[in-house]
Design a protein around this motif. Structure first.
Motif, PDB file in Angstrom:
ATOM      1  N   GLY A  82       6.271 -33.944  78.136  1.00  0.00           N
ATOM      2  CA  GLY A  82       5.941 -33.785  79.544  1.00  0.00           C
ATOM      3  C   GLY A  82       4.488 -33.339  79.665  1.00  0.00           C
ATOM      4  N   SER A  83       3.875 -33.590  80.811  1.00  0.00           N
ATOM      5  CA  SER A  83       2.497 -33.112  80.972  1.00  0.00           C
ATOM      6  C   SER A  83       2.472 -31.590  81.084  1.00  0.00           C
ATOM      7  N   ASP A  84       3.604 -30.995  81.446  1.00  0.00           N
ATOM      8  CA  ASP A  84       3.726 -29.530  81.407  1.00  0.00           C
ATOM      9  C   ASP A  84       3.258 -28.971  80.062  1.00  0.00           C
ATOM     10  N   ILE A 116      -0.466 -29.084  79.674  1.00  0.00           N
ATOM     11  CA  ILE A 116      -1.124 -27.999  80.428  1.00  0.00           C
ATOM     12  C   ILE A 116      -1.092 -26.718  79.597  1.00  0.00           C
ATOM     13  N   PHE A 151       0.202 -27.206  92.086  1.00  0.00           N
ATOM     14  CA  PHE A 151       1.269 -27.185  91.094  1.00  0.00           C
ATOM     15  C   PHE A 151       1.332 -25.800  90.438  1.00  0.00           C
ATOM     16  N   SER A 203      -5.153 -31.083  90.904  1.00  0.00           N
ATOM     17  CA  SER A 203      -4.062 -32.036  91.039  1.00  0.00           C
ATOM     18  C   SER A 203      -4.530 -33.128  92.000  1.00  0.00           C
ATOM     19  N   ASN A 215      -0.190 -31.777  94.550  1.00  0.00           N
ATOM     20  CA  ASN A 215       1.183 -31.352  94.791  1.00  0.00           C
ATOM     21  C   ASN A 215       1.083 -29.887  95.230  1.00  0.00           C
ATOM     22  N   ASP A 227      -5.419 -33.683  87.057  1.00  0.00           N
ATOM     23  CA  ASP A 227      -3.996 -33.945  86.861  1.00  0.00           C
ATOM     24  C   ASP A 227      -3.567 -35.076  87.788  1.00  0.00           C
ATOM     25  N   ALA A 233      -0.778 -36.843  88.085  1.00  0.00           N
ATOM     26  CA  ALA A 233       0.666 -37.081  87.975  1.00  0.00           C
ATOM     27  C   ALA A 233       1.153 -38.145  88.969  1.00  0.00           C
ATOM     28  N   TYR A 234       0.448 -38.279  90.123  1.00  0.00           N
ATOM     29  CA  TYR A 234       0.903 -39.197  91.183  1.00  0.00           C
ATOM     30  C   TYR A 234       0.009 -40.413  91.315  1.00  0.00           C
ATOM     31  N   THR A 263       1.467 -38.382  83.592  1.00  0.00           N
ATOM     32  CA  THR A 263       2.851 -38.227  83.137  1.00  0.00           C
ATOM     33  C   THR A 263       3.621 -39.485  83.487  1.00  0.00           C
ATOM     34  N   SER A 312       6.751 -39.078  84.270  1.00  0.00           N
ATOM     35  CA  SER A 312       7.893 -38.488  84.982  1.00  0.00           C
ATOM     36  C   SER A 312       8.065 -39.033  86.394  1.00  0.00           C
ATOM     37  N   LYS A 313       6.961 -39.189  87.122  1.00  0.00           N
ATOM     38  CA  LYS A 313       7.090 -39.526  88.533  1.00  0.00           C
ATOM     39  C   LYS A 313       7.256 -41.034  88.740  1.00  0.00           C
ATOM     40  N   ARG A 356      10.616 -37.001  79.162  1.00  0.00           N
ATOM     41  CA  ARG A 356       9.642 -35.948  78.877  1.00  0.00           C
ATOM     42  C   ARG A 356       8.461 -36.504  78.080  1.00  0.00           C
TER      43      ARG A 356
HETATM   44  C1  LIG Z   1       5.436 -32.973  88.248  1.00  0.00           C
HETATM   45  C2  LIG Z   1       4.059 -32.558  87.903  1.00  0.00           C
HETATM   46  C3  LIG Z   1       3.679 -32.325  86.570  1.00  0.00           C
HETATM   47  C4  LIG Z   1       4.668 -32.200  85.449  1.00  0.00           C
HETATM   48  O1  LIG Z   1       5.154 -33.351  84.992  1.00  0.00           O
HETATM   49  P1  LIG Z   1       5.978 -33.463  83.632  1.00  0.00           P
HETATM   50  O2  LIG Z   1       5.252 -34.535  82.911  1.00  0.00           O
HETATM   51  O3  LIG Z   1       7.335 -33.850  84.067  1.00  0.00           O
HETATM   52  O4  LIG Z   1       5.948 -32.169  82.888  1.00  0.00           O
HETATM   53  C5  LIG Z   1       2.359 -32.050  86.305  1.00  0.00           C
HETATM   54  N1  LIG Z   1       1.453 -31.948  87.284  1.00  0.00           N
HETATM   55  C6  LIG Z   1       1.787 -32.133  88.569  1.00  0.00           C
HETATM   56  C7  LIG Z   1       0.753 -31.989  89.617  1.00  0.00           C
HETATM   57  C8  LIG Z   1       3.096 -32.424  88.917  1.00  0.00           C
HETATM   58  O5  LIG Z   1       3.440 -32.537  90.208  1.00  0.00           O
END
Ligand SMILES: *Cc1c(COP(=O)(O)O)cnc(C)c1O
Length: 369
Positions: free
Chosen positions: A88-90, A93, A114, A159, A163, A188, A190-191, A214, A216-217, A224
């Motif tokens: 995961g990108s978590d 970070i 975030f 971000s 988010n 970041d 993510a979106y 990531t 994930s979205k 992950r």
């Molecule tokens: C959801 C989100 C993440 C985490 O994503 P994972 O890859 O699921 O850990 C990271 N940064 C932002 C801004 C997010 O909204």
């Protein structure tokens, strides 16, 4: 005599609370920015046979070269950049913060944003400085630049889109932050799949930038997998902090397969964006709710009483995110993840009932007075 956790665990950790994941069994789940669609059946079958023949008795490929090659192609990562993979990108970070955690180092981000930037900073024993956004959630550039001069942050997190507000900060203001930052800037993204905008292609212009993404979205939250791109000087150092086998065999195989069918992901992202536009229009037409503009797969909106609407939606079996109380700029704000057409319609009809009823309630109370 055995020690109790309170004698051994760091006091600042004891004072923290864990990231709260709401229970969602049996509910319409619009709280966590997941992609609501599943993969096409033929692709699921291909994944099934990949899994069947995978060597899960072996450790995964620590450098995951096949997956990185695939990411480089599909996500257009510049040739001059190296790639870091995370659980995961978590995790990325956390790796970045850990690697930069010199004594007294500061982590900075525009807020609200975030929450994990702050959480991982605190876990690493670092100071987190949140610089408030303007009330329309745009980046207050002068304020941010001044805060950078004052606090000299080792790492700035942005971000993009943000988010939980759903907007993109202006390209110009981000370029300015990149130019003036005294340390690393993590963008970041993510979106990115929903917003289109990216700084990925500008990695060579800004040697202090890391582009973070990531899967994930875009439909693979359960796998992950996150990835970061940046100059090799940075990525080499982060790799020392990374656990050697942080991305599992199945994650590598499945992500590689799905990325090879990128058109599926792109079509789903386009559908989500179309649903988002429909949902914003309808929300605007419901009195008592004010949606903010979004280029992500969620919509932030203000209502008269966020906790009441959140609870009432829960009674309707719909789970969203209540942001009230998490930041002064998020007073009475709720965040709705874009779902399928059916799920969004359920949300709309529930909101109409709830806000209609509470409007009547107010009118009735006014009449009594
Ligand atoms: C959801 C989100 C993440 C985490 O994503 P994972 O890859 O699921 O850990 C990271 N940064 C932002 C801004 C997010 O909204």
């Amino acid at each position: 005599m055995t020690a109790s956790p309170s004698q051994i665990i760091r006091e600042d950790i004891q004072a923290m609370s864990a990231y709260a994941v709401q229970s969602s069994a049996g509910m319409v789940k619009l709280d966590a920015m997941e992609n609501p669609y599943s993969l096409p059946e033929p692709l699921r079958q291909e994944i099934a046979s990949l899994v069947a023949t995978s060597e899960i008795n072996r450790y995964p490929d620590s450098v995951a070269s096949n997956l990185k090659d695939r990411l480089r192609q599909t996500m257009v990562i510049p040739t001059g950049a190296d790639i870091l993979l995370g659980n995961g990108s978590d995790e990325i970070i956390q790796i970045i913060i850990q690697a930069c955690a010199r004594p007294g180092a500061v982590i900075m981000a525009p807020t609200p944003t975030f929450v994990m930037y702050r959480q991982y900073a605190l876990i690493a024993g670092l100071k987190f400085v949140g610089v408030p956004l303007a009330s329309d959630f745009s980046l207050d550039l002068d304020r941010f630049l001044a805060a950078m001069r004052e606090h000299n942050p080792a790492v700035v997190f942005i971000s993009y889109p943000n988010n939980p507000s759903g907007n993109l900060f202006s390209e110009k203001s981000i370029s300015q932050v990149l130019v003036e930052a005294p340390g690393l800037v993590v963008l970041d993204e993510a979106y990115q799949a929903f917003a289109g905008a990216t700084f990925m292609s500008r990695l060579s212009d800004f040697p202090n930038m890391i582009a973070l993404r990531t899967v994930s979205k875009i439909g693979l939250a359960g796998l992950r997998l996150g990835y970061a791109a940046g100059l090799s000087g940075w990525i080499e150092e982060f790799n020392k902090v990374r656990s050697p086998y942080n991305v599992g065999v199945l994650t590598q195989l499945v992500a590689e397969k799905v990325l090879a069918h990128n058109s599926v992901i792109e079509r789903q992202a386009a559908d989500i964006c179309a649903e988002r536009e429909k949902l914003v229009m309808v929300l605007k037409s419901i009195s008592g709710i004010t949606p903010f503009p979004s280029v992500a797969n969620f919509i932030l909106a203000r209502v008269p009483d966020a906790s009441q609407v959140f609870e009432a939606l829960r009674q309707h079996n719909i789970l969203i995110k209540n942001l009230h109380g998490s930041h002064p700029l998020l007073d009475n704000c709720l965040r709705f993840t874009i779902g399928t057409t059916v799920e969004n319609d359920l949300l709309i009809s529930a909101l109409r009932t709830i806000l209609g009823a509470s409007n009547h309630g107010v009118e009735a109370a006014d009449r009594v007075r």
